[in-house]
Write a protein that holds these residues in place. Structure first.
Motif, short mmCIF file in Angstrom:
data_model
loop_
_atom_site.label_atom_id
_atom_site.label_comp_id
_atom_site.label_asym_id
_atom_site.label_seq_id
_atom_site.Cartn_x
_atom_site.Cartn_y
_atom_site.Cartn_z
N ALA A 78 1.03 10.71 6.32
CA ALA A 78 -0.23 10.99 7.01
C ALA A 78 -1.29 9.96 6.66
N LEU A 79 -1.33 9.55 5.38
CA LEU A 79 -2.33 8.58 4.94
C LEU A 79 -1.96 7.14 5.29
N ALA A 80 -0.69 6.83 5.19
CA ALA A 80 -0.25 5.44 5.33
C ALA A 80 -0.47 4.88 6.73
N PHE A 81 -0.44 5.74 7.71
CA PHE A 81 -0.60 5.25 9.08
C PHE A 81 -2.06 5.20 9.53
N LEU A 82 -2.98 5.59 8.63
CA LEU A 82 -4.41 5.44 8.94
C LEU A 82 -4.82 3.99 8.70
N PRO A 83 -5.59 3.42 9.59
CA PRO A 83 -6.02 2.02 9.39
C PRO A 83 -7.19 1.95 8.39
N LEU A 84 -6.86 2.06 7.10
CA LEU A 84 -7.90 2.07 6.07
C LEU A 84 -8.26 0.66 5.62
N PRO A 85 -9.55 0.35 5.57
CA PRO A 85 -9.94 -0.92 4.94
C PRO A 85 -9.64 -0.86 3.44
N VAL A 86 -9.61 -2.00 2.81
CA VAL A 86 -9.23 -2.08 1.40
C VAL A 86 -10.12 -1.19 0.53
N TRP A 87 -11.42 -1.19 0.78
CA TRP A 87 -12.32 -0.39 -0.04
C TRP A 87 -12.02 1.11 0.13
N ALA A 88 -11.66 1.53 1.32
CA ALA A 88 -11.33 2.94 1.56
C ALA A 88 -10.02 3.30 0.87
N LEU A 89 -9.05 2.37 0.89
CA LEU A 89 -7.80 2.60 0.19
C LEU A 89 -8.06 2.80 -1.31
N GLY A 90 -8.96 2.00 -1.86
CA GLY A 90 -9.35 2.16 -3.27
C GLY A 90 -9.94 3.54 -3.54
N LEU A 91 -10.78 4.02 -2.64
CA LEU A 91 -11.35 5.36 -2.79
C LEU A 91 -10.28 6.44 -2.69
N VAL A 92 -9.35 6.28 -1.77
CA VAL A 92 -8.25 7.24 -1.62
C VAL A 92 -7.40 7.27 -2.89
N LEU A 93 -7.04 6.10 -3.39
CA LEU A 93 -6.24 6.03 -4.62
C LEU A 93 -6.98 6.66 -5.80
N GLY A 94 -8.26 6.37 -5.92
CA GLY A 94 -9.06 6.97 -7.00
C GLY A 94 -9.16 8.48 -6.85
N GLY A 95 -9.33 8.95 -5.62
CA GLY A 95 -9.38 10.39 -5.37
C GLY A 95 -8.07 11.08 -5.71
N LEU A 96 -6.96 10.46 -5.32
CA LEU A 96 -5.65 11.02 -5.65
C LEU A 96 -5.46 11.09 -7.17
N LEU A 118 0.21 8.63 -4.02
CA LEU A 118 -0.43 7.59 -4.83
C LEU A 118 0.55 6.46 -5.10
N VAL A 119 1.74 6.81 -5.59
CA VAL A 119 2.75 5.80 -5.92
C VAL A 119 3.19 5.04 -4.68
N LEU A 120 3.45 5.77 -3.60
CA LEU A 120 3.94 5.10 -2.39
C LEU A 120 2.86 4.22 -1.75
N LEU A 121 1.61 4.64 -1.80
CA LEU A 121 0.53 3.79 -1.28
C LEU A 121 0.39 2.52 -2.12
N ILE A 122 0.53 2.64 -3.43
CA ILE A 122 0.45 1.46 -4.30
C ILE A 122 1.63 0.53 -4.01
N ILE A 123 2.81 1.08 -3.88
CA ILE A 123 3.99 0.24 -3.56
C ILE A 123 3.77 -0.45 -2.21
N GLY A 124 3.27 0.29 -1.23
CA GLY A 124 3.02 -0.28 0.09
C GLY A 124 1.99 -1.39 0.04
N ALA A 125 0.91 -1.18 -0.74
CA ALA A 125 -0.12 -2.21 -0.86
C ALA A 125 0.43 -3.45 -1.57
N ALA A 126 1.28 -3.23 -2.56
CA ALA A 126 1.83 -4.36 -3.33
C ALA A 126 2.84 -5.16 -2.52
N THR A 127 3.58 -4.49 -1.64
CA THR A 127 4.62 -5.17 -0.88
C THR A 127 4.14 -5.62 0.50
#
Length: 162
Positions: A78-96, A118-127
């Motif tokens: 649900a989260l991964a397919f949202l077009p989040l800017p980098v700063w919003a992704l940071g807020l999501v990760l921090g919130g999680l 959290l883990v999958l979003l980080i892996i996705g961002a890294a790859t």
């Protein structure tokens, strides 16, 4: 001699045998599932047997791990397919991470609902693959196999404190 000190050797031996079973059987299962991800399977199993708990508690922990990961993978999708800017992704990760810290001690399954995305979003961002259905499915399959292996190891080796 204190009770915890006297039983410490027996508990350590129990945990070591359980961990060895998870390592050997988990790697064997990974050969069938996907050898490149054997570490996920083994880690999922070790999460169940790494604590000095009885058989029932380990089985419940296996159920929590599985259910929490499945729901968490859905949350990731649900989260991964949202077009989040980098700063919003940071807020999501921090919130999680914040929610994880609030619930992890009290309810393992609920914590995994937040740990998994959290883990999958980080892996996705890294790859560079920010939305990946195969990644979510791999995580679910690996957790199912690892939790099954960990539960079997806990059921096979009774915790002894004597």
């Amino acid at each position: 001699m204190s009770c915890s000190r006297a039983g410490g050797g027996a508990v350590a031996r129990t945990l070591t045998v359980r961990a060895a079973i998870v390592a050997v059987v988990g790697v064997g299962a990974a050969v069938v599932v996907d050898p490149e991800r054997s570490y996920w399977i083994v880690c999922a199993g070790l999460a169940l047997v790494g604590l000095p708990v009885g058989r029932r508690d380990a089985a419940v922990r296996g159920i929590h791990r599985t259910v929490g990961t499945v729901v968490g993978a859905a949350a990731y999708l649900a989260l991964a397919f949202l077009p989040l800017p980098v700063w919003a992704l940071g807020l999501v990760l921090g919130g999680l991470q914040f929610v994880i810290e609030l619930v992890v001690v009290r309810h393992y399954a609920l914590a995994l609902v937040f740990i998994t995305p959290l883990v999958l979003l980080i892996i996705g961002a890294a790859t560079g693959d920010s939305a990946s259905l195969p990644l979510a499915l791999e995580r679910v399959v690996d957790t199912l196999v690892g939790a099954a292996v960990g539960t079997v190891a806990a059921l096979a080796v009774r915790l002894r404190a004597d």
